[in-house]
Write a protein that holds these residues in place. Structure first.
Motif, PDB file in Angstrom:
ATOM      1  N   ARG A 138       0.686  -7.176 -10.495  1.00  0.00           N
ATOM      2  CA  ARG A 138       0.804  -5.910 -10.724  1.00  0.00           C
ATOM      3  C   ARG A 138       1.263  -4.944  -9.382  1.00  0.00           C
ATOM      4  NH1 ARG A 138      -1.414  -0.963 -12.515  1.00  0.00           N
ATOM      5  NH2 ARG A 138      -3.264  -1.141 -11.261  1.00  0.00           N
ATOM      6  N   GLN A 139       0.804  -5.340  -8.528  1.00  0.00           N
ATOM      7  CA  GLN A 139       1.206  -4.596  -7.217  1.00  0.00           C
ATOM      8  C   GLN A 139       2.102  -5.177  -6.333  1.00  0.00           C
ATOM      9  OE1 GLN A 139      -3.510  -4.494  -6.386  1.00  0.00           O
ATOM     10  NE2 GLN A 139      -2.779  -2.760  -5.073  1.00  0.00           N
ATOM     11  N   GLN A 191       0.808  -1.140  -0.025  1.00  0.00           N
ATOM     12  CA  GLN A 191       0.070   0.046  -0.077  1.00  0.00           C
ATOM     13  C   GLN A 191       0.917   1.417   0.085  1.00  0.00           C
ATOM     14  OE1 GLN A 191      -2.214  -0.644   3.340  1.00  0.00           O
ATOM     15  NE2 GLN A 191      -4.083  -1.420   2.386  1.00  0.00           N
ATOM     16  N   ASN A 199      -7.061  -0.159  -7.795  1.00  0.00           N
ATOM     17  CA  ASN A 199      -5.985  -1.216  -8.459  1.00  0.00           C
ATOM     18  C   ASN A 199      -6.511  -2.554  -8.674  1.00  0.00           C
ATOM     19  OD1 ASN A 199      -4.068   0.780  -8.681  1.00  0.00           O
ATOM     20  ND2 ASN A 199      -2.945   0.270  -6.791  1.00  0.00           N
ATOM     21  N   GLN A 200      -7.200  -3.009  -7.585  1.00  0.00           N
ATOM     22  CA  GLN A 200      -7.743  -4.583  -7.991  1.00  0.00           C
ATOM     23  C   GLN A 200      -8.690  -4.501  -8.817  1.00  0.00           C
ATOM     24  OE1 GLN A 200      -7.220  -7.243  -5.530  1.00  0.00           O
ATOM     25  NE2 GLN A 200      -5.332  -6.466  -5.627  1.00  0.00           N
ATOM     26  N   ALA A 240       2.279 -19.488   5.202  1.00  0.00           N
ATOM     27  CA  ALA A 240       1.180 -19.776   4.195  1.00  0.00           C
ATOM     28  C   ALA A 240       0.089 -19.366   4.621  1.00  0.00           C
ATOM     29  CB  ALA A 240       1.362 -21.306   4.514  1.00  0.00           C
ATOM     30  N   VAL A 241      -0.397 -19.062   5.810  1.00  0.00           N
ATOM     31  CA  VAL A 241      -1.707 -18.525   6.407  1.00  0.00           C
ATOM     32  C   VAL A 241      -1.949 -17.274   5.535  1.00  0.00           C
ATOM     33  CG1 VAL A 241      -3.005 -17.714   8.350  1.00  0.00           C
ATOM     34  CG2 VAL A 241      -1.601 -19.682   8.674  1.00  0.00           C
ATOM     35  N   ASP A 256       2.408   1.092  -3.907  1.00  0.00           N
ATOM     36  CA  ASP A 256       1.208   1.772  -4.697  1.00  0.00           C
ATOM     37  C   ASP A 256       1.471   3.248  -4.298  1.00  0.00           C
ATOM     38  OD1 ASP A 256      -0.035  -0.414  -5.518  1.00  0.00           O
ATOM     39  OD2 ASP A 256      -1.498  -0.558  -3.991  1.00  0.00           O
ATOM     40  N   ARG A 257       1.998   3.656  -3.339  1.00  0.00           N
ATOM     41  CA  ARG A 257       2.242   5.090  -3.062  1.00  0.00           C
ATOM     42  C   ARG A 257       3.320   5.695  -3.712  1.00  0.00           C
ATOM     43  NH1 ARG A 257       0.170   7.863   1.939  1.00  0.00           N
ATOM     44  NH2 ARG A 257      -1.964   6.880   1.325  1.00  0.00           N
ATOM     45  N   LEU A 275      -5.416   8.050   7.508  1.00  0.00           N
ATOM     46  CA  LEU A 275      -4.434   7.673   6.526  1.00  0.00           C
ATOM     47  C   LEU A 275      -4.807   6.733   5.628  1.00  0.00           C
ATOM     48  CD1 LEU A 275      -1.043   7.473   6.628  1.00  0.00           C
ATOM     49  CD2 LEU A 275      -1.311   5.489   8.275  1.00  0.00           C
ATOM     50  N   TYR A 276      -5.816   5.538   6.259  1.00  0.00           N
ATOM     51  CA  TYR A 276      -6.027   4.616   5.264  1.00  0.00           C
ATOM     52  C   TYR A 276      -7.265   4.858   4.257  1.00  0.00           C
ATOM     53  CZ  TYR A 276      -3.451   0.805   7.256  1.00  0.00           C
ATOM     54  OH  TYR A 276      -2.368  -0.020   7.597  1.00  0.00           O
ATOM     55  N   GLN A 306      -7.171   3.252  -3.133  1.00  0.00           N
ATOM     56  CA  GLN A 306      -6.132   3.151  -4.106  1.00  0.00           C
ATOM     57  C   GLN A 306      -5.856   1.599  -4.135  1.00  0.00           C
ATOM     58  OE1 GLN A 306      -2.519   5.357  -3.332  1.00  0.00           O
ATOM     59  NE2 GLN A 306      -1.738   4.680  -5.707  1.00  0.00           N
ATOM     60  N   SER A 307      -5.119   0.955  -3.272  1.00  0.00           N
ATOM     61  CA  SER A 307      -4.704  -0.170  -3.331  1.00  0.00           C
ATOM     62  C   SER A 307      -5.660  -1.240  -3.312  1.00  0.00           C
ATOM     63  CB  SER A 307      -3.479  -0.416  -1.997  1.00  0.00           C
ATOM     64  OG  SER A 307      -2.478   0.268  -2.155  1.00  0.00           O
ATOM     65  N   ASN A 308      -6.699  -1.375  -2.379  1.00  0.00           N
ATOM     66  CA  ASN A 308      -7.567  -2.404  -2.267  1.00  0.00           C
ATOM     67  C   ASN A 308      -8.908  -2.204  -3.175  1.00  0.00           C
ATOM     68  OD1 ASN A 308      -5.588  -2.577  -0.593  1.00  0.00           O
ATOM     69  ND2 ASN A 308      -7.032  -4.144   0.713  1.00  0.00           N
ATOM     70  N   ILE A 314      -7.467   7.066   1.800  1.00  0.00           N
ATOM     71  CA  ILE A 314      -6.772   7.026   0.239  1.00  0.00           C
ATOM     72  C   ILE A 314      -6.248   5.781   0.262  1.00  0.00           C
ATOM     73  CG2 ILE A 314      -5.469   8.169  -1.162  1.00  0.00           C
ATOM     74  CD1 ILE A 314      -8.001   9.658  -0.415  1.00  0.00           C
ATOM     75  N   THR A 315      -5.464   5.194   0.964  1.00  0.00           N
ATOM     76  CA  THR A 315      -4.504   3.930   0.576  1.00  0.00           C
ATOM     77  C   THR A 315      -5.489   2.978   0.316  1.00  0.00           C
ATOM     78  OG1 THR A 315      -3.209   4.650   2.468  1.00  0.00           O
ATOM     79  CG2 THR A 315      -2.797   2.499   1.838  1.00  0.00           C
ATOM     80  N   TYR A 316      -6.501   2.530   1.216  1.00  0.00           N
ATOM     81  CA  TYR A 316      -7.259   1.378   0.659  1.00  0.00           C
ATOM     82  C   TYR A 316      -8.171   1.423  -0.525  1.00  0.00           C
ATOM     83  CZ  TYR A 316      -6.688  -2.128   4.539  1.00  0.00           C
ATOM     84  OH  TYR A 316      -5.944  -3.059   5.151  1.00  0.00           O
ATOM     85  N   TYR A 337      -3.901 -23.946   3.168  1.00  0.00           N
ATOM     86  CA  TYR A 337      -2.672 -22.973   3.647  1.00  0.00           C
ATOM     87  C   TYR A 337      -2.491 -22.831   4.868  1.00  0.00           C
ATOM     88  CZ  TYR A 337      -1.044 -21.635  -1.128  1.00  0.00           C
ATOM     89  OH  TYR A 337      -0.665 -21.512  -2.266  1.00  0.00           O
ATOM     90  N   TYR A 378      -2.787  -9.486  -5.036  1.00  0.00           N
ATOM     91  CA  TYR A 378      -2.053  -8.305  -5.413  1.00  0.00           C
ATOM     92  C   TYR A 378      -0.982  -8.711  -6.611  1.00  0.00           C
ATOM     93  CZ  TYR A 378      -3.245  -6.299  -1.042  1.00  0.00           C
ATOM     94  OH  TYR A 378      -4.390  -5.726   0.113  1.00  0.00           O
ATOM     95  N   HIS A 426      -9.205  -2.202 -11.508  1.00  0.00           N
ATOM     96  CA  HIS A 426      -8.061  -2.414 -12.532  1.00  0.00           C
ATOM     97  C   HIS A 426      -7.504  -3.669 -13.074  1.00  0.00           C
ATOM     98  CE1 HIS A 426      -4.437  -1.345 -14.972  1.00  0.00           C
ATOM     99  NE2 HIS A 426      -5.023  -0.382 -15.274  1.00  0.00           N
ATOM    100  N   ASP A 427      -7.043  -4.467 -12.207  1.00  0.00           N
ATOM    101  CA  ASP A 427      -6.428  -5.722 -12.449  1.00  0.00           C
ATOM    102  C   ASP A 427      -7.467  -6.821 -12.925  1.00  0.00           C
ATOM    103  OD1 ASP A 427      -4.078  -4.586 -12.023  1.00  0.00           O
ATOM    104  OD2 ASP A 427      -3.468  -5.398 -10.123  1.00  0.00           O
ATOM    105  N   PRO A 434      -2.802 -16.704   0.644  1.00  0.00           N
ATOM    106  CA  PRO A 434      -3.920 -16.501  -0.136  1.00  0.00           C
ATOM    107  C   PRO A 434      -4.258 -14.947   0.003  1.00  0.00           C
ATOM    108  CG  PRO A 434      -3.990 -18.088   1.385  1.00  0.00           C
ATOM    109  CD  PRO A 434      -2.918 -17.699   1.766  1.00  0.00           C
TER     110      PRO A 434
END
Lengths: 284, 227
Positions: free
Chosen positions: A220-221, A192, B127-128, A208-209, A196-197, B115-116, B122-124, B118-120, B202, A217, B130-131, A212
């Motif tokens: 690309r990220q 993040q 961008n997600q 492993a937890v 990204d910034r 803080l979060y 943008q990133s979550n 804009i961050t979330y 996992y 991400y 977009h992908d 997933p």
């Protein structure tokens, strides 16, 4: 008591014992297991291979001894690869024990013949900046002023003394960030904020937890994700530095076979008992 | 066998914790209490020397010294606000003054949200999305099993697209889940179940890895049976 009743009433301590045996016995075996490499793991190795000698990389150690079994092999392999390919490593951590784990990994990496041949020097080829509290805010601040966040290394020496830190102001001076993550703060925060910034290329090695969660991400990220011990083994195979990740995969496979076996047996016993119960009800 | 005292302590504590798998017992209780006590002590000392001493005490001492030598007030006095907020947080320990702790908590919640935000986004989110919005079909030759196709199909992207849409439909409650919406939502459940199953797999792998690490420590570092 029929076999079916015995299967349903098996004492779970037998299962624990079998899992323990499945995990321990392969440690004594000299067998090698073939490692299938995933695209996500290849992404980390490819990103490293693309870096020219002399590039600075950050190894952010955000884990503690509790998860070292899974991610410590990644740290060792990463250091071996970087130091043997003349990539300069800046170590840091957002978890207090992370940089200490990195010191242990360094000790192992420096013993490797390929690394020892180049005789890497502290402050020139690698440096440990230690722990800094503040979680993601630390990454945010590193985007504008790394020396302000880490004025001294983990041993208390000013970072201005070290050639590796010359002209390092922000992520612009860093070619790659490899985060070894066991939770928060970890890979999500590095993606993040650093990725990204501030557009720093980020790779991840994680338990492993968590894997997933981080695969979403990719690519690309985050350039790649090493997921758990399997990811560590893949990374070792890709870089040519076999280590504990590869050695432990046999134990991992044996343990999985035992777990799958008991899941199958448990389900068979469940469905058979249900059928027997229905028959008994029908007869009544 | 190891002659290192630390390794012996670690090994005996490991065995003590593992003894719980047989049944609850006093040795396990002791090991558990040691673990909790050592963890609490470690964190207290660590946080004191990583935060209170270098960031609060040293900065404020420097600020006071600068002021005393006629250098005026500098930005380090801002750390006083953080110190006061920290003390206010401790007011939770006093029943009558507990409400004071809400102020630093509000500060933390506010700054974190800021803080979060804009961050979330943008990133979550952006961008997600977009992908996910990638071409599913393109020029070139493709293949479906053994059948050659006159166009290229990105099967992975197609799967992600179907999974995303059907998963979103499952959580879209403004439309009754019948007919097409119902079938799509049901498909979404399958995708969710596969996701949860993968996560569980996992998790099992992760726990096994930790057990392998402990066993390697016991038979390798402690008993010296494996090198």
């Amino acid at each position: 008591m029929s076999l079916l009743d015995r299967m349903l009433a098996v004492d779970r301590r037998w299962i624990f014992l079998l899992v323990a045996a499945a995990v321990t016995v392969p440690l004594f075996l000299e067998l090698e297991q073939k490692i299938e490499v995933t695209q996500e793991s290849r992404g980390v190795a490819d990103a490293l291979r693309a870096l020219p000698a002399g590039s600075r990389v950050i190894m952010a150690c955000d884990y503690d001894p509790g998860t070292a079994a899974e991610v410590q092999p990644m740290a060792i392999t990463f250091l071996k690869y970087c130091l043997s390919h003349q990539l300069r490593v800046i170590i840091m951590g957002l978890w207090p024990q992370g940089p200490m784990q990195a010191d242990l990994a360094l000790r192992d990496a420096l013993r490797d013949p390929a690394v020892a041949a180049l005789n890497p020097q502290y402050g020139v080829d690698y440096v440990n900046l230690g722990f800094q509290s503040g979680n993601e805010v630390v990454i945010q601040r590193m985007g504008s002023d790394i020396p302000a966040v880490f004025p001294r290394d983990s041993r208390g020496r000013p970072i201005g003394e070290f050639p590796i830190m010359e002209n390092v102001r922000n992520f612009g001076a860093v070619a790659y960030v490899f985060n070894i993550s066991a939770g928060y703060p970890g890979t999500v925060e590095w993606i993040q904020f650093a990725g990204d910034r501030f557009h720093a290329p980020v790779g991840s090695g994680t338990t492993a937890v968590s894997a997933p969660l981080y695969y979403t991400y990719f690519p690309r990220q985050v350039t790649g994700v090493l997921g758990g011990m399997k990811g560590a083994a893949e990374f070792e195979a890709l870089t040519g530095f076999p280590g504990k990740g590869s050695r432990f995969m046999l134990s991992q496979s044996f343990a999985h076979v035992v777990v799958i076996l008991f899941i199958v047996l448990g389900n068979i016993a469940f469905f058979l008992s249900r059928r027997r119960k229905r028959r008994a009800e029908g007869a009544a | 066998m190891s002659v290192n005292l630390g390794v012996w302590v670690g090994a005996l504590l490991t065995l003590g914790i593992l003894s719980f798998l047989y049944r609850d017992n006093p040795v396990y209780k002791v090991c558990e209490a040691i673990f909790i006590g050592v963890s609490a002590g470690y964190w207290f000392v660590s946080l004191f020397w990583q935060n209170i001493q270098p960031k609060l005490y040293l900065n404020l001492r420097g600020a006071v010294e600068t002021l005393a030598s006629g250098g005026g007030i500098d930005s380090r006095w801002l750390y006083l606000i953080a110190g006061v907020l920290g003390v206010m947080m401790l007011m939770r320990l006093l029943p009558k003054a507990g409400w004071i702790a809400r102020w630093p908590l509000a500060f933390i919640v506010g700054t974190t949200a800021g803080l979060y935000l804009i961050t979330y986004l943008q990133s979550n989110a952006i961008n997600q999305i977009h992908d996910t919005l990638v071409p599913l079909v393109g020029r070139g030759e493709g293949r479906f099993l053994f059948i050659a196709l006159p166009f290229h199909v990105d099967w992975a992207a197609l799967l992600v697209f179907i999974g995303t849409v059907s998963g979103l439909v499952y959580f879209f409650f403004s439309v009754e889940h019948t007919r097409l919406a119902g079938k799509t939502a049901r498909l979404g459940i399958f995708f969710l179940m596969i996701t949860f199953g993968a996560s569980f797999g996992y998790t099992v792998m992760s726990r096994m890895s930790l057990l392998i690490g402990r066993m390697d420590f016991l038979v390798g570092d402690w008993l010296g049976l494996v090198h």
